[in-house]
Design a protein around this motif. Structure first.
Motif, PDB file in Angstrom:
ATOM      1  N   ASN A  82       0.816  -1.210   0.000  1.00  0.00           N
ATOM      2  CA  ASN A  82       0.000   0.000   0.000  1.00  0.00           C
ATOM      3  C   ASN A  82       0.852   1.263   0.000  1.00  0.00           C
ATOM      4  OD1 ASN A  82      -2.498  -1.258  -0.168  1.00  0.00           O
ATOM      5  ND2 ASN A  82      -2.703  -1.440   2.050  1.00  0.00           N
ATOM      6  N   GLU A  83       1.985   1.223   0.675  1.00  0.00           N
ATOM      7  CA  GLU A  83       2.893   2.383   0.673  1.00  0.00           C
ATOM      8  C   GLU A  83       3.490   2.599  -0.724  1.00  0.00           C
ATOM      9  OE1 GLU A  83       3.243   4.686   3.074  1.00  0.00           O
ATOM     10  OE2 GLU A  83       1.678   3.524   4.076  1.00  0.00           O
ATOM     11  N   TYR A  85       2.026   1.797  -3.518  1.00  0.00           N
ATOM     12  CA  TYR A  85       0.906   2.343  -4.294  1.00  0.00           C
ATOM     13  C   TYR A  85       0.790   3.859  -4.085  1.00  0.00           C
ATOM     14  CZ  TYR A  85      -3.810   3.051  -6.076  1.00  0.00           C
ATOM     15  OH  TYR A  85      -4.899   3.513  -6.787  1.00  0.00           O
ATOM     16  N   LYS A  86       0.834   4.287  -2.830  1.00  0.00           N
ATOM     17  CA  LYS A  86       0.715   5.711  -2.522  1.00  0.00           C
ATOM     18  C   LYS A  86       1.853   6.513  -3.149  1.00  0.00           C
ATOM     19  CE  LYS A  86      -1.509   4.928   1.937  1.00  0.00           C
ATOM     20  NZ  LYS A  86      -1.314   5.057   3.397  1.00  0.00           N
ATOM     21  N   LYS A  87       3.051   5.953  -3.106  1.00  0.00           N
ATOM     22  CA  LYS A  87       4.217   6.642  -3.664  1.00  0.00           C
ATOM     23  C   LYS A  87       4.103   6.771  -5.192  1.00  0.00           C
ATOM     24  CE  LYS A  87       9.234   6.477  -3.776  1.00  0.00           C
ATOM     25  NZ  LYS A  87      10.438   5.734  -3.392  1.00  0.00           N
ATOM     26  N   THR A  89       1.338   6.540  -7.123  1.00  0.00           N
ATOM     27  CA  THR A  89       0.161   7.282  -7.581  1.00  0.00           C
ATOM     28  C   THR A  89       0.109   8.715  -7.053  1.00  0.00           C
ATOM     29  OG1 THR A  89      -1.226   6.574  -5.718  1.00  0.00           O
ATOM     30  CG2 THR A  89      -1.196   5.173  -7.697  1.00  0.00           C
ATOM     31  N   LYS A  90       0.889   9.000  -6.028  1.00  0.00           N
ATOM     32  CA  LYS A  90       0.884  10.301  -5.361  1.00  0.00           C
ATOM     33  C   LYS A  90      -0.482  10.613  -4.732  1.00  0.00           C
ATOM     34  CE  LYS A  90       4.581  12.237  -8.183  1.00  0.00           C
ATOM     35  NZ  LYS A  90       4.920  11.088  -8.969  1.00  0.00           N
ATOM     36  N   ARG A  91      -1.179   9.568  -4.350  1.00  0.00           N
ATOM     37  CA  ARG A  91      -2.453   9.692  -3.646  1.00  0.00           C
ATOM     38  C   ARG A  91      -2.263   9.027  -2.285  1.00  0.00           C
ATOM     39  NH1 ARG A  91      -3.803  10.013  -8.896  1.00  0.00           N
ATOM     40  NH2 ARG A  91      -5.535  11.397  -9.405  1.00  0.00           N
ATOM     41  N   ASN A  92      -2.026   9.861  -1.264  1.00  0.00           N
ATOM     42  CA  ASN A  92      -1.582   9.358   0.034  1.00  0.00           C
ATOM     43  C   ASN A  92      -2.687   8.975   1.000  1.00  0.00           C
ATOM     44  OD1 ASN A  92       1.138   9.619  -0.641  1.00  0.00           O
ATOM     45  ND2 ASN A  92       1.074  11.810  -0.208  1.00  0.00           N
ATOM     46  N   SER A  93      -3.933   9.214   0.615  1.00  0.00           N
ATOM     47  CA  SER A  93      -5.031   8.849   1.512  1.00  0.00           C
ATOM     48  C   SER A  93      -6.134   8.171   0.704  1.00  0.00           C
ATOM     49  CB  SER A  93      -5.595  10.098   2.200  1.00  0.00           C
ATOM     50  OG  SER A  93      -6.249  10.931   1.245  1.00  0.00           O
ATOM     51  N   LYS A  96      -8.172  10.760  -1.167  1.00  0.00           N
ATOM     52  CA  LYS A  96      -7.584  11.202  -2.439  1.00  0.00           C
ATOM     53  C   LYS A  96      -7.682  10.117  -3.505  1.00  0.00           C
ATOM     54  CE  LYS A  96      -4.407  14.678  -0.732  1.00  0.00           C
ATOM     55  NZ  LYS A  96      -3.009  15.106  -0.619  1.00  0.00           N
ATOM     56  N   GLN A  97      -7.600   8.863  -3.093  1.00  0.00           N
ATOM     57  CA  GLN A  97      -7.712   7.749  -4.042  1.00  0.00           C
ATOM     58  C   GLN A  97      -9.131   7.628  -4.587  1.00  0.00           C
ATOM     59  OE1 GLN A  97      -6.092   4.147  -2.234  1.00  0.00           O
ATOM     60  NE2 GLN A  97      -4.375   5.319  -1.430  1.00  0.00           N
TER      61      GLN A  97
END
Length: 161
Positions: A82-83, A85-87, A89-93, A96-97
């Protein structure tokens, strides 16, 4: 060598990916099946502009489908995936996703491909998350015409809510 042969023989014939359309880009994410029956996000994520060429889009979708594998759920590090993925996509929550997201799921098993649009239920309430719109599902035989998966994914974004 024997292990590689065994892996090929017992490789799951199931694949699952999500293609998510945002106002400026697509995110394609691969999911892995697990021994517990649960699908888990993999670390293979692609971010592409909306003007991606249809041939490239089809190739990328198939690459993601081919990358889906079976994993041991108990040993799978979901938090680090998941981390990643956030990095990427630049969608950290989760908020935001989910914001402005339209999702089409592609499930492949043996010779059939199911392409399913989803309803975006947001991040709170009884209907949060993505839910399949099964009556809008398109089923394709594995012997496809050129770019048939990508064309149907794009078509089904208009059915997403």
């Amino acid at each position: 060598m024997i292990q590689n042969l065994l892996n090929k023989l017992f490789k799951t014939n199931e694949s699952l990916i999500h293609v998510i359309q945002y106002p400026n880009e697509y995110i394609i994410e691969t999911f892995n099946s697990s021994n517990s029956g649960t699908w888990v996000r993999s670390s293979f994520v692609s971010v592409k502009p909306l003007d991606i060429k249809i041939d490239e889009f089809e190739k990328l979708i198939n690459l993601h489908l081919d990358s889906s594998k079976k994993v041991n759920y108990e040993k799978y590090d979901i938090k680090s995936v998941n981390e990643i993925y956030k990095k990427i996509t630049k969608r950290n929550s989760i908020k935001k996703q989910m914001e402005n997201a339209k999702q089409v799921s592609i499930y492949r098993k043996n010779n059939l491909i199911e392409i399913i649009p989803n309803i975006n239920g947001g991040t709170s309430g009884d209907n949060k998350g993505f839910r399949a719109i099964r009556d809008k599902m398109i089923i394709l035989d594995y012997n496809l015409n050129k770019n048939q998966i990508a064309k149907n994914v794009i078509k089904l974004f208009s059915e997403c809510k």
